[in-house]
Write a protein that holds these residues in place. Sequence first.
Motif, PDB file in Angstrom:
ATOM      1  N   PRO A  11       3.866   3.137  -1.393  1.00  0.00           N
ATOM      2  CA  PRO A  11       4.539   2.287  -0.398  1.00  0.00           C
ATOM      3  C   PRO A  11       5.151   1.068  -1.095  1.00  0.00           C
ATOM      4  O   PRO A  11       4.554   0.510  -2.009  1.00  0.00           O
ATOM      5  CB  PRO A  11       3.403   1.880   0.543  1.00  0.00           C
ATOM      6  CG  PRO A  11       2.173   1.941  -0.312  1.00  0.00           C
ATOM      7  CD  PRO A  11       2.399   3.077  -1.269  1.00  0.00           C
ATOM      8  N   LEU A  12       6.339   0.661  -0.635  1.00  0.00           N
ATOM      9  CA  LEU A  12       7.042  -0.422  -1.314  1.00  0.00           C
ATOM     10  C   LEU A  12       7.139  -1.703  -0.490  1.00  0.00           C
ATOM     11  O   LEU A  12       7.114  -2.797  -1.041  1.00  0.00           O
ATOM     12  CB  LEU A  12       8.457   0.040  -1.704  1.00  0.00           C
ATOM     13  CG  LEU A  12       8.539   1.215  -2.691  1.00  0.00           C
ATOM     14  CD1 LEU A  12      10.006   1.567  -2.967  1.00  0.00           C
ATOM     15  CD2 LEU A  12       7.819   0.887  -3.981  1.00  0.00           C
ATOM     16  N   HIS A  13       7.276  -1.580   0.813  1.00  0.00           N
ATOM     17  CA  HIS A  13       7.445  -2.782   1.644  1.00  0.00           C
ATOM     18  C   HIS A  13       6.084  -3.438   1.904  1.00  0.00           C
ATOM     19  O   HIS A  13       5.103  -2.741   2.196  1.00  0.00           O
ATOM     20  CB  HIS A  13       8.105  -2.416   2.974  1.00  0.00           C
ATOM     21  CG  HIS A  13       8.708  -3.587   3.679  1.00  0.00           C
ATOM     22  ND1 HIS A  13       7.948  -4.510   4.370  1.00  0.00           N
ATOM     23  CD2 HIS A  13       9.998  -4.007   3.784  1.00  0.00           C
ATOM     24  CE1 HIS A  13       8.735  -5.426   4.891  1.00  0.00           C
ATOM     25  NE2 HIS A  13       9.988  -5.152   4.545  1.00  0.00           N
ATOM     26  N   PRO A  14       5.998  -4.760   1.808  1.00  0.00           N
ATOM     27  CA  PRO A  14       4.720  -5.443   2.060  1.00  0.00           C
ATOM     28  C   PRO A  14       4.113  -5.111   3.425  1.00  0.00           C
ATOM     29  O   PRO A  14       2.886  -5.039   3.557  1.00  0.00           O
ATOM     30  CB  PRO A  14       5.086  -6.930   1.970  1.00  0.00           C
ATOM     31  CG  PRO A  14       6.271  -6.960   1.078  1.00  0.00           C
ATOM     32  CD  PRO A  14       7.044  -5.704   1.357  1.00  0.00           C
ATOM     33  N   TYR A  15       4.956  -4.894   4.423  1.00  0.00           N
ATOM     34  CA  TYR A  15       4.445  -4.550   5.753  1.00  0.00           C
ATOM     35  C   TYR A  15       3.802  -3.166   5.750  1.00  0.00           C
ATOM     36  O   TYR A  15       2.714  -2.971   6.306  1.00  0.00           O
ATOM     37  CB  TYR A  15       5.579  -4.611   6.776  1.00  0.00           C
ATOM     38  CG  TYR A  15       5.164  -4.236   8.183  1.00  0.00           C
ATOM     39  CD1 TYR A  15       4.156  -4.936   8.837  1.00  0.00           C
ATOM     40  CD2 TYR A  15       5.773  -3.179   8.857  1.00  0.00           C
ATOM     41  CE1 TYR A  15       3.769  -4.593  10.126  1.00  0.00           C
ATOM     42  CE2 TYR A  15       5.402  -2.837  10.146  1.00  0.00           C
ATOM     43  CZ  TYR A  15       4.393  -3.546  10.774  1.00  0.00           C
ATOM     44  OH  TYR A  15       4.011  -3.205  12.051  1.00  0.00           O
ATOM     45  N   THR A  16       4.465  -2.189   5.108  1.00  0.00           N
ATOM     46  CA  THR A  16       3.897  -0.845   5.000  1.00  0.00           C
ATOM     47  C   THR A  16       2.570  -0.882   4.249  1.00  0.00           C
ATOM     48  O   THR A  16       1.592  -0.231   4.649  1.00  0.00           O
ATOM     49  CB  THR A  16       4.875   0.089   4.268  1.00  0.00           C
ATOM     50  OG1 THR A  16       6.128   0.100   4.956  1.00  0.00           O
ATOM     51  CG2 THR A  16       4.327   1.505   4.213  1.00  0.00           C
ATOM     52  N   ILE A  17       2.523  -1.650   3.160  1.00  0.00           N
ATOM     53  CA  ILE A  17       1.298  -1.770   2.371  1.00  0.00           C
ATOM     54  C   ILE A  17       0.168  -2.348   3.212  1.00  0.00           C
ATOM     55  O   ILE A  17      -0.976  -1.881   3.152  1.00  0.00           O
ATOM     56  CB  ILE A  17       1.555  -2.641   1.118  1.00  0.00           C
ATOM     57  CG1 ILE A  17       2.544  -1.928   0.185  1.00  0.00           C
ATOM     58  CG2 ILE A  17       0.251  -2.941   0.380  1.00  0.00           C
ATOM     59  CD1 ILE A  17       3.067  -2.791  -0.938  1.00  0.00           C
ATOM     60  N   ALA A  18       0.485  -3.349   4.039  1.00  0.00           N
ATOM     61  CA  ALA A  18      -0.533  -3.950   4.908  1.00  0.00           C
ATOM     62  C   ALA A  18      -1.023  -2.958   5.952  1.00  0.00           C
ATOM     63  O   ALA A  18      -2.226  -2.866   6.229  1.00  0.00           O
ATOM     64  CB  ALA A  18       0.039  -5.201   5.579  1.00  0.00           C
ATOM     65  N   LEU A  19      -0.102  -2.183   6.538  1.00  0.00           N
ATOM     66  CA  LEU A  19      -0.496  -1.178   7.527  1.00  0.00           C
ATOM     67  C   LEU A  19      -1.430  -0.140   6.901  1.00  0.00           C
ATOM     68  O   LEU A  19      -2.456   0.214   7.483  1.00  0.00           O
ATOM     69  CB  LEU A  19       0.740  -0.473   8.083  1.00  0.00           C
ATOM     70  CG  LEU A  19       1.635  -1.229   9.066  1.00  0.00           C
ATOM     71  CD1 LEU A  19       2.812  -0.353   9.471  1.00  0.00           C
ATOM     72  CD2 LEU A  19       0.867  -1.662  10.302  1.00  0.00           C
ATOM     73  N   LEU A  20      -1.072   0.337   5.719  1.00  0.00           N
ATOM     74  CA  LEU A  20      -1.878   1.370   5.063  1.00  0.00           C
ATOM     75  C   LEU A  20      -3.243   0.840   4.634  1.00  0.00           C
ATOM     76  O   LEU A  20      -4.226   1.579   4.618  1.00  0.00           O
ATOM     77  CB  LEU A  20      -1.125   1.923   3.849  1.00  0.00           C
ATOM     78  CG  LEU A  20       0.080   2.810   4.183  1.00  0.00           C
ATOM     79  CD1 LEU A  20       0.864   3.141   2.921  1.00  0.00           C
ATOM     80  CD2 LEU A  20      -0.359   4.087   4.873  1.00  0.00           C
ATOM     81  N   SER A  21      -3.319  -0.444   4.288  1.00  0.00           N
ATOM     82  CA  SER A  21      -4.599  -1.012   3.870  1.00  0.00           C
ATOM     83  C   SER A  21      -5.609  -1.026   5.010  1.00  0.00           C
ATOM     84  O   SER A  21      -6.820  -1.010   4.789  1.00  0.00           O
ATOM     85  CB  SER A  21      -4.400  -2.438   3.345  1.00  0.00           C
ATOM     86  OG  SER A  21      -4.189  -3.351   4.413  1.00  0.00           O
ATOM     87  N   ALA A  22      -5.094  -1.066   6.243  1.00  0.00           N
ATOM     88  CA  ALA A  22      -5.968  -1.098   7.422  1.00  0.00           C
ATOM     89  C   ALA A  22      -6.300   0.289   7.936  1.00  0.00           C
ATOM     90  O   ALA A  22      -7.048   0.432   8.910  1.00  0.00           O
ATOM     91  CB  ALA A  22      -5.315  -1.913   8.534  1.00  0.00           C
ATOM     92  N   ASN A  23      -5.743   1.323   7.276  1.00  0.00           N
ATOM     93  CA  ASN A  23      -5.965   2.694   7.710  1.00  0.00           C
ATOM     94  C   ASN A  23      -7.287   3.203   7.140  1.00  0.00           C
ATOM     95  O   ASN A  23      -7.443   3.298   5.915  1.00  0.00           O
ATOM     96  CB  ASN A  23      -4.810   3.585   7.233  1.00  0.00           C
ATOM     97  CG  ASN A  23      -4.866   4.971   7.825  1.00  0.00           C
ATOM     98  OD1 ASN A  23      -5.201   5.135   8.993  1.00  0.00           O
ATOM     99  ND2 ASN A  23      -4.546   5.967   7.021  1.00  0.00           N
ATOM    100  N   PRO A  24      -8.284   3.542   7.970  1.00  0.00           N
ATOM    101  CA  PRO A  24      -9.580   3.982   7.444  1.00  0.00           C
ATOM    102  C   PRO A  24      -9.478   5.307   6.705  1.00  0.00           C
ATOM    103  O   PRO A  24      -8.673   6.168   7.051  1.00  0.00           O
ATOM    104  CB  PRO A  24     -10.445   4.117   8.700  1.00  0.00           C
ATOM    105  CG  PRO A  24      -9.478   4.313   9.819  1.00  0.00           C
ATOM    106  CD  PRO A  24      -8.252   3.543   9.438  1.00  0.00           C
ATOM    107  N   SER A  25     -10.311   5.475   5.678  1.00  0.00           N
ATOM    108  CA  SER A  25     -10.320   6.710   4.902  1.00  0.00           C
ATOM    109  C   SER A  25     -11.756   7.147   4.650  1.00  0.00           C
ATOM    110  O   SER A  25     -12.635   6.318   4.407  1.00  0.00           O
ATOM    111  CB  SER A  25      -9.601   6.503   3.564  1.00  0.00           C
ATOM    112  OG  SER A  25      -9.712   7.660   2.755  1.00  0.00           O
TER     113      SER A  25
END
Length: 336
Positions: A249-263
């Motif tokens: 992911p390249l956009h800071p917003y996308t990176i923030a969204l993915l960081s909150a995605n549980p795995s």
Amino acid sequence: MNKHVNILEVRNLKKYFPITEGIFSRVVNHVKAVDNVSFTIGHGETVGLVGESGCGKTTLSRLILRLLEPTEGHVVFEGEEVFSLQGEKLRQLRKEMQVIFQDPYSSLNPRLSVGSIIAEGIGAHKIASGKRKKEIVEGLLEKVGLSAGYYNRYPHEFSGGQRQRIAIARALSLNPKLLICDEPVSALDVSIQAQILNLLAELKKDFNLSYLFITHDLSVVEHVSDRIVTMYLGEIAEIAETTEFYSNPLHPYTIALLSANPSLDPGKRKKPIILKGDVPSPIDPPSGCRFHTRCPVAIDICKIEWPEPKEFPHGHMVRCHLVDMSDPGPPMKLGG
């Protein structure tokens, strides 16, 4: 062979809702719900559309379906400009594009039987009548995993998952080419979500469908999409193939969204990035990059200049001043 590479092209689409005041309804401002959005959907492709609530996802879907008229821009479906269609051509377009709504409890008319709900479009478009119409409906019920014997039952007799299957059968009744799925599983239990997602995957193959899959759940969109589009405050922040979206992911917003995605994979778990502040109002969006007021790495140019789209291989697009064209990697290291 398809005449057009893409079944749908959205070009520079805008939708501003006027804000009026006074007895003469003078326009004093606008809600910029969708602002200069462009993307495509290929034949047989599933494009996921993600973003926070209020970012303009549903408004965008209504523009594509022409349930709303645009302020500016174009929607081209199989080579035809949607907003210029009138009369019979517009009527035919309604058959080609259908929608599955979020809430299976409110999207079905409680006064109509299941058979009547699914057959409504078939009758309106004069596709079939009488016995043949009933046969089509019964076949659709079985196709979505329900019994043909449910024909005369009413929506209140079914569970949420069964109602969503009925809604899917209704959407398929006109044999569309594009299905817009607006949060189709968010109102369902997790176990039922998986069943509906598997059903949509099967129907995509059986009916040769293309999907625009709208959701805020990044776990869901990962498993159903070929490409993913990130929206923020009416604009597109990033577009990428699914594998690329999750791995780079390249956009800071996308990176923030993915960081909150549980795995469930400990190796993929990241420390959630907590964005500061609230989402700005679409009535008065920030100048420059709209995300700069919450971006952890924003610099001065982000506050002034609107970022132009940067195109990378395999259709990866991002709007961010901080992404280096010569070294396409994240503009910062955030989270653990």
